[in-house]
Design an enzyme around this catalytic site. Sequence first.
Site, PDB file in Angstrom:
ATOM      1  N   ARG A 119     -35.511  16.616 -10.077  1.00 43.20           N
ATOM      2  CA  ARG A 119     -34.584  16.164  -9.024  1.00 43.20           C
ATOM      3  C   ARG A 119     -35.325  15.588  -7.822  1.00 43.20           C
ATOM      4  O   ARG A 119     -34.758  14.854  -7.026  1.00 43.20           O
ATOM      5  CB  ARG A 119     -33.681  17.313  -8.572  1.00 43.20           C
ATOM      6  CG  ARG A 119     -34.442  18.461  -7.953  1.00 43.20           C
ATOM      7  CD  ARG A 119     -33.591  19.620  -7.467  1.00 43.20           C
ATOM      8  NE  ARG A 119     -34.482  20.716  -7.097  1.00 43.20           N
ATOM      9  CZ  ARG A 119     -34.973  21.620  -7.934  1.00 43.20           C
ATOM     10  NH1 ARG A 119     -34.581  21.606  -9.184  1.00 43.20           N
ATOM     11  NH2 ARG A 119     -35.831  22.536  -7.536  1.00 43.20           N
ATOM     12  N   ASN A 120     -36.600  15.935  -7.668  1.00 44.15           N
ATOM     13  CA  ASN A 120     -37.400  15.415  -6.552  1.00 44.15           C
ATOM     14  C   ASN A 120     -38.314  14.266  -6.955  1.00 44.15           C
ATOM     15  O   ASN A 120     -39.253  13.931  -6.253  1.00 44.15           O
ATOM     16  CB  ASN A 120     -38.216  16.536  -5.912  1.00 44.15           C
ATOM     17  CG  ASN A 120     -37.345  17.400  -5.006  1.00 44.15           C
ATOM     18  OD1 ASN A 120     -36.351  16.920  -4.464  1.00 44.15           O
ATOM     19  ND2 ASN A 120     -37.690  18.663  -4.882  1.00 44.15           N
ATOM     20  N   ASP A 137     -40.368  14.311  -1.259  1.00 38.71           N
ATOM     21  CA  ASP A 137     -40.177  15.626  -0.625  1.00 38.71           C
ATOM     22  C   ASP A 137     -41.454  16.430  -0.444  1.00 38.71           C
ATOM     23  O   ASP A 137     -41.397  17.618  -0.241  1.00 38.71           O
ATOM     24  CB  ASP A 137     -39.219  16.503  -1.443  1.00 38.71           C
ATOM     25  CG  ASP A 137     -37.785  16.202  -1.097  1.00 38.71           C
ATOM     26  OD1 ASP A 137     -37.570  15.473  -0.136  1.00 38.71           O
ATOM     27  OD2 ASP A 137     -36.906  16.709  -1.790  1.00 38.71           O
TER      28      ASP A 137
HETATM   29  P1  ADP Z   1     -33.672  17.114  -0.047  1.00 36.76           P
HETATM   30  O1  ADP Z   1     -34.956  17.342  -0.760  1.00 36.76           O
HETATM   31  O2  ADP Z   1     -33.768  17.109   1.420  1.00 36.76           O
HETATM   32  O3  ADP Z   1     -32.618  18.010  -0.557  1.00 36.76           O
HETATM   33  P2  ADP Z   1     -33.806  14.609  -1.396  1.00 36.76           P
HETATM   34  O4  ADP Z   1     -34.973  13.937  -0.791  1.00 36.76           O
HETATM   35  O5  ADP Z   1     -34.052  15.278  -2.704  1.00 36.76           O
HETATM   36  O6  ADP Z   1     -33.204  15.632  -0.374  1.00 36.76           O
HETATM   37  O7  ADP Z   1     -32.656  13.538  -1.500  1.00 36.76           O
HETATM   38  C1  ADP Z   1     -31.405  13.830  -2.059  1.00 36.76           C
HETATM   39  C2  ADP Z   1     -30.955  12.666  -2.916  1.00 36.76           C
HETATM   40  O8  ADP Z   1     -30.899  11.462  -2.127  1.00 36.76           O
HETATM   41  C3  ADP Z   1     -31.919  12.345  -4.041  1.00 36.76           C
HETATM   42  O9  ADP Z   1     -31.646  13.107  -5.190  1.00 36.76           O
HETATM   43  C4  ADP Z   1     -31.681  10.864  -4.288  1.00 36.76           C
HETATM   44  O10 ADP Z   1     -30.585  10.669  -5.144  1.00 36.76           O
HETATM   45  C5  ADP Z   1     -31.358  10.343  -2.884  1.00 36.76           C
HETATM   46  N1  ADP Z   1     -32.574   9.802  -2.258  1.00 36.76           N
HETATM   47  C6  ADP Z   1     -33.481  10.463  -1.498  1.00 36.76           C
HETATM   48  N2  ADP Z   1     -34.479   9.672  -1.092  1.00 36.76           N
HETATM   49  C7  ADP Z   1     -34.229   8.450  -1.616  1.00 36.76           C
HETATM   50  C8  ADP Z   1     -34.916   7.168  -1.576  1.00 36.76           C
HETATM   51  N3  ADP Z   1     -36.067   7.003  -0.912  1.00 36.76           N
HETATM   52  N4  ADP Z   1     -34.356   6.131  -2.224  1.00 36.76           N
HETATM   53  C9  ADP Z   1     -33.193   6.288  -2.906  1.00 36.76           C
HETATM   54  N5  ADP Z   1     -32.519   7.450  -2.998  1.00 36.76           N
HETATM   55  C10 ADP Z   1     -33.012   8.531  -2.353  1.00 36.76           C
HETATM   56 MG    MG Z   2     -35.022  17.227  -2.837  1.00 33.72          MG
END
Ligand code: ADP
Ligand code: MG
Length: 427
Positions: free
Chosen positions: A295-296, A309
């Site tokens: 997921r990351n 992340d």
């Molecule tokens: P957190 O780790 O803070 O929970 P994430 O970084 O995993 O949040 O982001 C959540 C969702 O947002 C990801 O699963 C993805 O679908 C979308 N997302 C995050 N960063 C990007 C990016 N740079 N480009 C496109 N989609 C992104």
């Molecule tokens: Mg995340």
Amino acid sequence: DHTKPKAQELAFHKGDLITIIEAVEGKGWYRAKHNDTGEEGLLAASALRERGAIRVNPKLSLMPWFHGKISGVQAVQELQPPEDGLFLVRESIRHPGDYVLCVSFAKEVIHYRVIYEENTLSIDNEQRFYNLIDMIEHYMKEQGAICTKLVKPKPKSGMKSAEDELAKAGWLLNLQHLTLGDRIGQGEFGDVLQGEYMGQKVAVKNIKCDVTAQAFLAETAVRHKNLVRLLGVILHNGLYIVMEFMSKGNLVNFLRTRGRAVIQTRQLLQFSLDVAQGMDYLESKKLVHRDLAARNILISEENVAKVSDFGLARVNPKGTDTTLLPVKWSAPEALKHNKFSSKSDVWSYGILLWEVFSFGRAPYPKLSLKEVTEMLEQGYRMEAPEDCPATVYMLMRSCWELEPGKRPSFKKLTEKLQKELKHLGDV
Ligand code: ADP
Ligand code: MG
């Protein structure tokens, strides 16, 4: 300053942000784009300095106006000489956990108790805020129920403002150039929005927790083709993190929505290799991710997988509170003794491999968290996903060695996957 450029040269001032487009062969020159004006042109490589890292520094704060526990009398002293709108926030000594906003106005200092109720902060019981940063930002724009608009923060002595440090290191972007669009994801720390920064598609994450933001800033310097690229930050509503836009979203969704019919083993191996290379780089920088999972991992327009992340992982509240750990991805020693290392990242990488080769299934299907923990201790490991190459399953199993020292390094994993891909090309 280079303000009188010759033909084709780029004009700039000292401290401006420039993006290199390409090196001009053998000349020590770059073709580059000015981040503020959008102009393109040539400039001498010797005039450029790479953006710096923000040093880990407990004195770095998004809230330099927060003075911690000081008395009302001390606050009055801090706000001398009087100046309308000069302010600070302190923690109440008599009511620990409560905040007081202190504002200089008409030669007096006025103290507003900030009431914390139902997870929100309020001064007048009408306007409610989720955190101090939001509250201060609001009263800098609108006077509302207080004596004057807040004008000038009084920084705590010795506190460095994150804004100054970011500007110095070259990471501060210009809010005026950012256009925010649709929500593309829901993150742990807030929404992730799509946006545009000077014609480039970007993703923007908003972080409002001072501690989280600081840990994030400490890792601005990492840069690798398999790590989601940070473009810069904007101090607005807390912290906006502007990163490259990964148009194909996260790896779990990518695999689930396409499935076996569409994705070939070669592609799965390539994704796995991409992640191993990004992690090898992090390992070489002595950075531990702690939340490596499909997921990351995000996928670019060109199908390149990149780790995201990594900046936040370190102060992730999950790190200290073991009840919040991503149990099914965490190494036994991390779960039991809070021992995180690149080797515990390798364990998580093994789970990620399993996710990839099962096209985005959730690991340990049908098992509860408690069952997983118990069964792992007794030596249980997941079986190979359907149609998973035996060599890849062997890699997974090596990542799941109980003893961290027996697990391969990311360098080793990279080599093995490269071999595997080459082998696939040969047959
Ligand atoms: P957190 O780790 O803070 O929970 P994430 O970084 O995993 O949040 O982001 C959540 C969702 O947002 C990801 O699963 C993805 O679908 C979308 N997302 C995050 N960063 C990007 C990016 N740079 N480009 C496109 N989609 C992104
Ligand atoms: Mg995340």
